[in-house]
Design a protein around this motif. Structure first.
Motif, mmCIF file in Angstrom:
data_model
loop_
_atom_site.group_PDB
_atom_site.id
_atom_site.type_symbol
_atom_site.label_atom_id
_atom_site.label_comp_id
_atom_site.label_asym_id
_atom_site.label_seq_id
_atom_site.Cartn_x
_atom_site.Cartn_y
_atom_site.Cartn_z
ATOM 1 N N ALA A 79 4.909 10.601 -1.360
ATOM 2 C CA ALA A 79 4.054 9.435 -1.610
ATOM 3 C C ALA A 79 2.826 9.433 -0.701
ATOM 4 N N ARG A 80 2.641 10.444 0.102
ATOM 5 C CA ARG A 80 1.527 10.474 1.040
ATOM 6 C C ARG A 80 0.181 10.693 0.368
ATOM 7 N N VAL A 81 0.167 11.325 -0.797
ATOM 8 C CA VAL A 81 -1.075 11.698 -1.469
ATOM 9 C C VAL A 81 -1.309 10.781 -2.659
ATOM 10 N N ASN A 82 -2.542 10.298 -2.794
ATOM 11 C CA ASN A 82 -2.936 9.481 -3.930
ATOM 12 C C ASN A 82 -4.261 10.054 -4.438
ATOM 13 N N LEU A 83 -4.243 10.721 -5.601
ATOM 14 C CA LEU A 83 -5.427 11.386 -6.125
ATOM 15 C C LEU A 83 -5.902 10.739 -7.422
ATOM 16 N N LYS A 84 -7.216 10.826 -7.670
ATOM 17 C CA LYS A 84 -7.813 10.389 -8.932
ATOM 18 C C LYS A 84 -7.936 11.630 -9.809
ATOM 19 N N GLY A 85 -6.934 11.862 -10.643
ATOM 20 C CA GLY A 85 -6.829 13.092 -11.416
ATOM 21 C C GLY A 85 -7.997 13.353 -12.349
ATOM 22 N N GLU A 86 -8.467 12.326 -13.050
ATOM 23 C CA GLU A 86 -9.570 12.512 -14.000
ATOM 24 C C GLU A 86 -10.842 12.955 -13.286
ATOM 25 N N GLU A 112 8.362 4.561 -6.131
ATOM 26 C CA GLU A 112 9.322 3.511 -6.473
ATOM 27 C C GLU A 112 10.190 3.155 -5.272
ATOM 28 N N ARG A 113 10.638 4.172 -4.528
ATOM 29 C CA ARG A 113 11.450 3.899 -3.334
ATOM 30 C C ARG A 113 10.659 3.100 -2.310
ATOM 31 N N LEU A 114 9.384 3.415 -2.146
ATOM 32 C CA LEU A 114 8.561 2.651 -1.202
ATOM 33 C C LEU A 114 8.408 1.207 -1.652
ATOM 34 N N GLY A 115 8.250 0.993 -2.963
ATOM 35 C CA GLY A 115 8.128 -0.367 -3.484
ATOM 36 C C GLY A 115 9.387 -1.180 -3.242
ATOM 37 N N LYS A 116 10.537 -0.560 -3.424
ATOM 38 C CA LYS A 116 11.808 -1.251 -3.180
ATOM 39 C C LYS A 116 12.000 -1.519 -1.700
ATOM 40 N N ARG A 117 11.544 -0.602 -0.857
ATOM 41 C CA ARG A 117 11.687 -0.781 0.594
ATOM 42 C C ARG A 117 10.931 -2.013 1.051
ATOM 43 N N LYS A 118 9.758 -2.248 0.484
ATOM 44 C CA LYS A 118 8.964 -3.417 0.875
ATOM 45 C C LYS A 118 9.639 -4.701 0.426
ATOM 46 N N GLN A 119 10.323 -4.675 -0.728
ATOM 47 C CA GLN A 119 10.989 -5.872 -1.234
ATOM 48 C C GLN A 119 12.213 -6.226 -0.405
ATOM 49 N N TYR A 120 12.925 -5.226 0.070
ATOM 50 C CA TYR A 120 14.182 -5.475 0.758
ATOM 51 C C TYR A 120 14.095 -5.385 2.275
ATOM 52 N N THR A 121 12.909 -5.415 2.813
ATOM 53 C CA THR A 121 12.775 -5.371 4.262
ATOM 54 C C THR A 121 13.326 -6.673 4.830
ATOM 55 N N PRO A 122 14.343 -6.605 5.679
ATOM 56 C CA PRO A 122 14.928 -7.831 6.209
ATOM 57 C C PRO A 122 13.978 -8.518 7.197
ATOM 58 N N ALA A 123 14.071 -9.823 7.248
ATOM 59 C CA ALA A 123 13.269 -10.584 8.195
ATOM 60 C C ALA A 123 13.777 -10.303 9.605
#
Length: 121
Positions: A27-34, A72-83
């Motif tokens: 998930a480290r790389v985010n490219l604009k393919g077009e 997807e795993r990163l998105g779930k990690r943000k949702q379930y981060t305990p206070a």
């Protein structure tokens, strides 16, 4: 970037980002393919390192499935981060416990006072 420009010089167009601190490797790389395909089509030549990233995460990359799963795993990690836990409330000490430490302090002060008198004589 134009290869003749300085390292921190003017950028023609930003085509993606790389975050080395991301815990998910894919998930480290985010490219604009077009846009990458456009620039490669008009003759742009990527550096060796960027070429590897384009091969892995470009439009027809070999790691696209793994990248989607990592995102997807990163998105779930943000949702379930305990206070963070609430700090423990300090216990109130009884007055009896406070009186006991004062006595040795008074004795130490009384012992130090005669020593100072002999030193000044």
């Amino acid at each position: 970037m134009d290869k003749r420009s300085p390292r921190d010089g003017r950028v023609i167009e930003e085509l993606g980002t790389y975050d080395p601190m991301c815990p998910e490797t894919d998930a480290r790389v985010n490219l604009k393919g077009e846009r990458i395909d456009y620039w490669l089509g008009v003759g742009a030549q990527p550096s060796d390192k960027v070429g590897v990233l384009i091969k892995k995460y470009g439009t027809e990359g070999t790691h696209l499935e793994a990248q989607k799963a990592a995102m997807e795993r990163l998105g779930k990690r943000k949702q379930y981060t305990p206070a963070p836990p609430e700090p423990a409330k300090p216990k109130k000490e009884e007055p009896k416990a406070e009186a006991a430490p004062e006595a040795p302090a008074e004795e130490a002060a009384a012992e130090a006072a005669p020593a100072e008198e002999t030193a000044s004589e």
